[in-house]
Design an enzyme around this catalytic site. Structure first.
Site, PDB file in Angstrom:
ATOM      1  CG  HIS A  78      -2.185   0.780   1.016  1.00  0.00           C
ATOM      2  ND1 HIS A  78      -2.257   1.937   0.270  1.00  0.00           N
ATOM      3  CD2 HIS A  78      -3.447   0.561   1.442  1.00  0.00           C
ATOM      4  CE1 HIS A  78      -3.501   2.394   0.255  1.00  0.00           C
ATOM      5  NE2 HIS A  78      -4.236   1.574   0.953  1.00  0.00           N
ATOM      6  CB  THR A  82      -6.267   9.077   0.446  1.00  0.00           C
ATOM      7  OG1 THR A  82      -5.366   8.903   1.547  1.00  0.00           O
ATOM      8  CG2 THR A  82      -6.014   8.032  -0.613  1.00  0.00           C
TER       9      THR A  82
END
Length: 783
Positions: free
Chosen positions: A478, A607
């Protein structure tokens, strides 16, 4: 070994008669082809740098400017208003009189210099205008179908400036920097988000902490943060990558890595080697497009041509997360011509290029089949070596430093870490099959999430898993990128595999096979007992974590976004409100809810958090659960949906809450000061963590004519020990796929229940799963 002899280009021996030189022309030809491919790539990259460097203009526009300036000078007009003469004066190296041809040459040279400077100035001006245009985000807050005059003018100007086909990274330098919100706005929105979760005294205490923070430490931290924002490309991304991902010392398996699934109903072939051949080929074709920057930048809304930053693609291939004592490091190499393969406890290097040529899918299938047919057993300690990447990071770092920095272990580890990506040839069958399709889907998800805890290399940027029955999937690390980037890659891979590369009637890859290809190389290891002991320890940690995770995949087919849009409601808001209702009926209350939103409208954006649990959503859930009038519930529902959309827009346009507070917390740690407010905010658990997997390349999938090629999307593990992880993908007009995870160790978050959920009427099913809430909870909205 045969492959070693074929790699030798020449041999020589010294005899009493002299030196006997033997050349291998085939090997020399391969070296020539490989070098030619390398130079072609270099030239292509240089060309792309030039094209990106002058965007939104084109390199050919320089010639147009030069010709225009020379033409005006030929007509005895000075478009430079005397600047060309000044440049000519500067260029004169001597005061002696010049001949006619020398004067003409210097005049031409001066005009050329002026034209170049004028051209560069225009490019800078165009870039500045493009950045200003891309900084306009008010269109996101306008209702659908009600476009303002300002937005229409903006669209026209943006299309004029970005009319030429951009490369993948053309917009990077034109995107605006992420703005730093004001302390007052962030704290106000934070207090609003926690109001429905706190009691009266609790909310008053938190308000007092926020006010104290704003009036004292907050402004000081804000000044440092604004200073960083002045020189940093993005004031969040580097700290987010380092402190949220790379500095985590726990296992990244389940806690960080996520997975992507194959088609739901279709398996293009049941031949494992063939599926691996096409999948590897499709991934390498995608890498070629990334290197050549042939992928078009992703757009949020094609009508508005608002383009997202794609910088995360740079580290997609040839990238590995290497462990450290305090922090891990992302290492990226230039294009590798091989992939690393794991099968039955053995590691292989599979070359995918031959003399600069990408092998055909059939050739890669043949090479994979050689691995499958290889009868050799694993070396001592080799079979479960991958468990080191699934356990604690400190232990892996220490073992790596002591035992993998030299010799045969270093060489073999280099192959894995420098490989384009990692491939696991799994010995199991997976997918929705047999007498228990729902249970098999759940096992399929768990297998992709963690496997056996040692048959994946979790440090690689992504690993491909190909099962014995031809099903495949993906496990991604990730830290280097977010899910939309990997989803874009996986969409392309599945579509290219099924619709472009295809298979023969007997399920094999297409193409010819060069039988002289060298066999895949077994990687050699020297694993001492100390390393084997650490492998066993890491495996125990990983196995305990894997056994605790419960996964459930639920394809919801009752309706999809087509029916939702008829209500003029955002499908995402609809699902998020349904999740709030589901959690309330499941747990009897509300919780802090995380929904991932992208900030890729800004340079190097990643994000932001949308706090989906709001006052409006809680009012709607309570009204519906309390049996209030339908019209009142509908009004509250629309109000809550609009509130959620506004929160999502604020997050996307840089006015989110959590990344700002996170960076303020990091600054406080650098300054060595404590903030009770920030400490409490950053320690709040996200018991409901949600994320939508976007479908970004709809042109690749014709779902109307091929409805069976439905993507399952992907999922992730729960963020909190007593919470849920929910991922969903909206497929076509009539289907939504859900991936739900929780932990067995928490009795309150059991996904599959054999008794009704609190406040929920019993459906016709014998068991009610938490992830099956749409069929039960959506229906009251239509009454």
């Amino acid at each position: 070994m045969a492959e070693a002899h074929q790699a030798v280009a020449f041999q020589f021996t010294i005899t009493p008669e002299g030196m006997d030189l033997q050349l291998s022309y085939q090997a020399l030809h391969q070296i020539y082809r490989s070098g030619l491919r390398s130079w072609k790539k270099r030239i292509s990259r240089m060309q792309n740098r030039v094209i990106k460097g002058v965007y939104p203009a084109s390199p050919s526009s320089w010639l147009f400017v030069v010709i225009a300036i020379l033409a005006t000078m030929y007509m005895r007009s000075d478009p430079s208003m005397g600047l060309i003469a000044k440049i000519q004066h500067v260029l004169m190296c001597t005061g002696r009189p010049l001949k006619t041809n020398q004067t003409i040459f210097q005049t031409m040279l001066s005009a050329l210099v002026f034209s170049t400077l004028l051209w560069l100035s225009v490019i800078l001006a165009l870039r500045f205008c493009l950045k200003l245009l891309l900084s306009y985000h008010r269109w996101m807050f306008e209702k659908h179908g009600r476009t303002s005059t300002t937005t229409k003018v903006w669209v026209t100007l943006l299309r004029l400036l970005s009319g030429r086909k951009p490369l993948l990274y053309s917009y990077q330098t034109s995107l605006p920097h992420l703005p730093v919100p004001t302390i007052k706005d962030t704290l106000s929105r934070y207090l609003e988000s926690v109001q429905p979760l706190l009691t009266g005294p609790g909310f008053e205490r938190m308000t007092g902490l926020a006010n104290q923070f704003e009036s004292s430490l907050g402004n000081r931290l804000q000044r440092y943060l604004k200073l960083k924002a002045l020189w940093a490309t993005n004031y969040v991304s580097d700290w987010w990558e380092e402190y949220i991902y790379l500095r985590s010392r726990g296992p990244i398996m389940v806690n960080s890595n996520y997975y992507g699934m194959d088609f739901l109903y279709v398996t293009p072939t049941s031949v494992q080697a063939a599926r691996a051949g096409n999948t590897i080929t499709a991934l390498l074709l995608y890498r070629r497009k990334v290197n050549r920057e042939e992928l078009k930048p992703v757009e949020i809304r094609s009508t508005l041509s608002d383009t997202l930053v794609q910088f995360q693609c740079e580290r997609m291939f040839n990238t590995t997360r290497t462990p450290g004592i305090e922090t891990d490091v992302l290492q990226h190499w230039q294009d590798s011509e091989f992939v690393a393969v794991y099968h039955r406890g053995r590691f292989f290097r599979l070359w995918v290029y031959q003399a600069g040529r990408l092998l055909s899918p059939r050739e890669i299938q043949s090479q994979v089949q050689r691995i499958l047919d290889d009868p050799s057993p694993p070396q001592p300690g080799e079979e479960k070596l991958g468990a080191l990447t699934a356990g604690d990071r400190v232990a892996w770092s220490e073992v790596r430093k002591r035992h993998f920095c030299a010799g045969v272990n270093r060489r073999s580890l280099d192959v894995i870490e420098r490989a384009a990506f990692f491939v696991t040839l799994d010995e199991e069958d997976q997918g929705m099959r047999g007498d228990d399709p729902a249970g098999n889907l759940d096992r399929y998800a768990k297998s992709l999430l963690h496997g056996k805890c040692y048959d994946r290399w979790f440090d690689k940027s992504f690993s491909i898993i190909v099962y014995k029955n031809g099903k495949n999937g993906l496990n991604a690390e990730h830290s280097w990128a977010d899910a939309p980037t990997v989803a874009h890659l996986w969409e392309y891979t599945l579509a290219t595999d099924a619709f472009q590369l295809g298979y023969t009637e007997d399920g094999h890859c297409k193409g010819e096979v060069d039988r002289s290809l060298p066999h895949p190389q077994r990687l050699l290891w020297d694993i001492p007992s100390e390393v084997q002991a650490q492998v066993s320890s890491s495996l125990a940690v990983a196995q305990q974590l894997a056994d605790d995770v419960d996964c459930h995949v639920f394809p919801f087919r009752d309706f999809g976004k087509g029916r939702i849009k008829k209500l003029r409601i955002s499908p995402d808001a609809f699902i998020q409100l349904s999740l709030q209702l589901a959690y309330y009926r499941d747990r009897g209350g509300f919780c802090l809810t995380y929904e991932a939103s992208m900030t890729r409208l800004f340079r190097e954006g990643r994000t932001e958090t949308v706090r989906s649990c709001s006052n409006e959503s809680c009012d709607f859930v309570k009204a519906l659960a309390g049996g209030e009038e339908e019209e009142h519930c509908r009004q509250l529902f629309r109000r809550a949906a609009e509130k959620h959309q506004n929160l999502y827009r604020l997050a996307m346009t840089g006015d989110g809450i959590d990344r700002h507070l996170f960076c303020l917390y990091v600054v406080s740690k650098y300054l060595g000061v404590d903030s009770p407010f920030l400490k409490e905010v950053l320690s709040e658990p996200w018991r409901l963590s949600t994320s939508q997997t976007p479908l970004q390349q709809m042109e690749l999938f014709d779902l109307k004519n091929n409805p069976e090629f439905i993507s399952l999307g992907g999922g992730f593990g729960p963020v909190a020990d007593d919470g849920y992880g929910v991922s969903y993908i909206i497929v076509g007009e009539d289907m939504i796929n859900f991936h739900v995870s929780s932990k067995h160790s928490c009795s309150g978050t059991v996904i599959d229940r054999s008794k009704p959920i609190v406040g929920c009427s019993v459906s016709s099913r014998q068991k009610i799963a938490f992830s099956s809430f749409p069929s039960t909870f959506f229906l009251p909205l239509w009454r």
